[in-house]
Design a protein around this motif. Structure first.
Motif, PDB file in Angstrom:
ATOM      1  N   THR A  24      34.073  44.620  48.976  1.00 32.26           N
ATOM      2  CA  THR A  24      33.825  43.424  49.772  1.00 32.26           C
ATOM      3  C   THR A  24      34.411  42.167  49.144  1.00 32.26           C
ATOM      4  N   ARG A  25      35.075  42.346  48.005  1.00 31.39           N
ATOM      5  CA  ARG A  25      35.602  41.225  47.221  1.00 31.39           C
ATOM      6  C   ARG A  25      34.513  40.168  47.049  1.00 31.39           C
ATOM      7  N   TYR A  26      33.418  40.618  46.439  1.00 30.40           N
ATOM      8  CA  TYR A  26      32.260  39.765  46.213  1.00 30.40           C
ATOM      9  C   TYR A  26      32.628  38.554  45.365  1.00 30.40           C
ATOM     10  N   ASP A  27      33.436  38.767  44.320  1.00 27.49           N
ATOM     11  CA  ASP A  27      33.881  37.668  43.466  1.00 27.49           C
ATOM     12  C   ASP A  27      35.112  37.037  44.085  1.00 27.49           C
ATOM     13  N   LYS A  28      35.030  35.778  44.407  1.00 21.24           N
ATOM     14  CA  LYS A  28      36.128  35.107  45.088  1.00 21.24           C
ATOM     15  C   LYS A  28      37.212  34.630  44.121  1.00 21.24           C
ATOM     16  N   ARG A  29      36.854  34.391  42.868  1.00 20.01           N
ATOM     17  CA  ARG A  29      37.858  33.958  41.903  1.00 20.01           C
ATOM     18  C   ARG A  29      38.667  35.162  41.436  1.00 20.01           C
ATOM     19  N   ASP A  30      39.950  34.938  41.250  1.00 20.00           N
ATOM     20  CA  ASP A  30      40.852  36.025  40.900  1.00 20.00           C
ATOM     21  C   ASP A  30      40.484  36.700  39.583  1.00 20.00           C
ATOM     22  N   ASP A  31      40.140  35.893  38.579  1.00 22.18           N
ATOM     23  CA  ASP A  31      39.836  36.485  37.274  1.00 22.18           C
ATOM     24  C   ASP A  31      38.543  37.295  37.310  1.00 22.18           C
ATOM     25  N   ASN A  32      37.561  36.854  38.063  1.00 24.08           N
ATOM     26  CA  ASN A  32      36.321  37.623  38.190  1.00 24.08           C
ATOM     27  C   ASN A  32      36.544  38.905  38.981  1.00 24.08           C
ATOM     28  N   PHE A  33      37.371  38.834  40.015  1.00 20.34           N
ATOM     29  CA  PHE A  33      37.670  40.028  40.797  1.00 20.34           C
ATOM     30  C   PHE A  33      38.430  41.046  39.957  1.00 20.34           C
ATOM     31  N   LEU A  34      39.383  40.580  39.164  1.00 23.39           N
ATOM     32  CA  LEU A  34      40.130  41.476  38.286  1.00 23.39           C
ATOM     33  C   LEU A  34      39.192  42.138  37.282  1.00 23.39           C
ATOM     34  N   VAL A  37      37.347  44.914  39.058  1.00 20.69           N
ATOM     35  CA  VAL A  37      38.216  46.080  39.246  1.00 20.69           C
ATOM     36  C   VAL A  37      38.369  46.830  37.926  1.00 20.69           C
ATOM     37  N   GLN A  38      38.523  46.101  36.836  1.00 21.68           N
ATOM     38  CA  GLN A  38      38.678  46.751  35.532  1.00 21.68           C
ATOM     39  C   GLN A  38      37.410  47.498  35.135  1.00 21.68           C
ATOM     40  N   LEU A  39      36.257  46.893  35.342  1.00 17.96           N
ATOM     41  CA  LEU A  39      35.000  47.570  35.017  1.00 17.96           C
ATOM     42  C   LEU A  39      34.796  48.813  35.872  1.00 17.96           C
ATOM     43  N   ALA A  40      35.097  48.705  37.147  1.00 14.23           N
ATOM     44  CA  ALA A  40      34.966  49.863  38.028  1.00 14.23           C
ATOM     45  C   ALA A  40      35.949  50.958  37.613  1.00 14.23           C
ATOM     46  N   SER A  41      37.149  50.585  37.229  1.00 17.87           N
ATOM     47  CA  SER A  41      38.143  51.567  36.784  1.00 17.87           C
ATOM     48  C   SER A  41      37.687  52.275  35.520  1.00 17.87           C
TER      49      SER A  41
END
Length: 53
Positions: A24-34, A37-41
């Motif tokens: 859902t792209r909960y984090d709107k800031r690019d660095d938080n979203f990245l 994604v890294q934690l999920a990976s």
């Protein structure tokens, strides 16, 4: 060989979308979203390799 690599990538993204914050792209800031994604990976990678050992 190309088909196998594409299949692995598509399966990875399918697993990645199971994480709600990423899908859902909960984090709107690019660095938080990245970071999400890294934690999920990392969690996907650990889940895949914990059964090997």
């Amino acid at each position: 060989i190309l088909y196998r690599a594409r299949n692995q990538i598509e399966r990875f993204f399918s697993k990645l979308k199971h994480f709600r914050a990423v899908a859902t792209r909960y984090d709107k800031r690019d660095d938080n979203f990245l970071a999400s994604v890294q934690l999920a990976s990392i969690r996907i990678w650990l889940r895949a390799y914990e059964s090997v050992t």
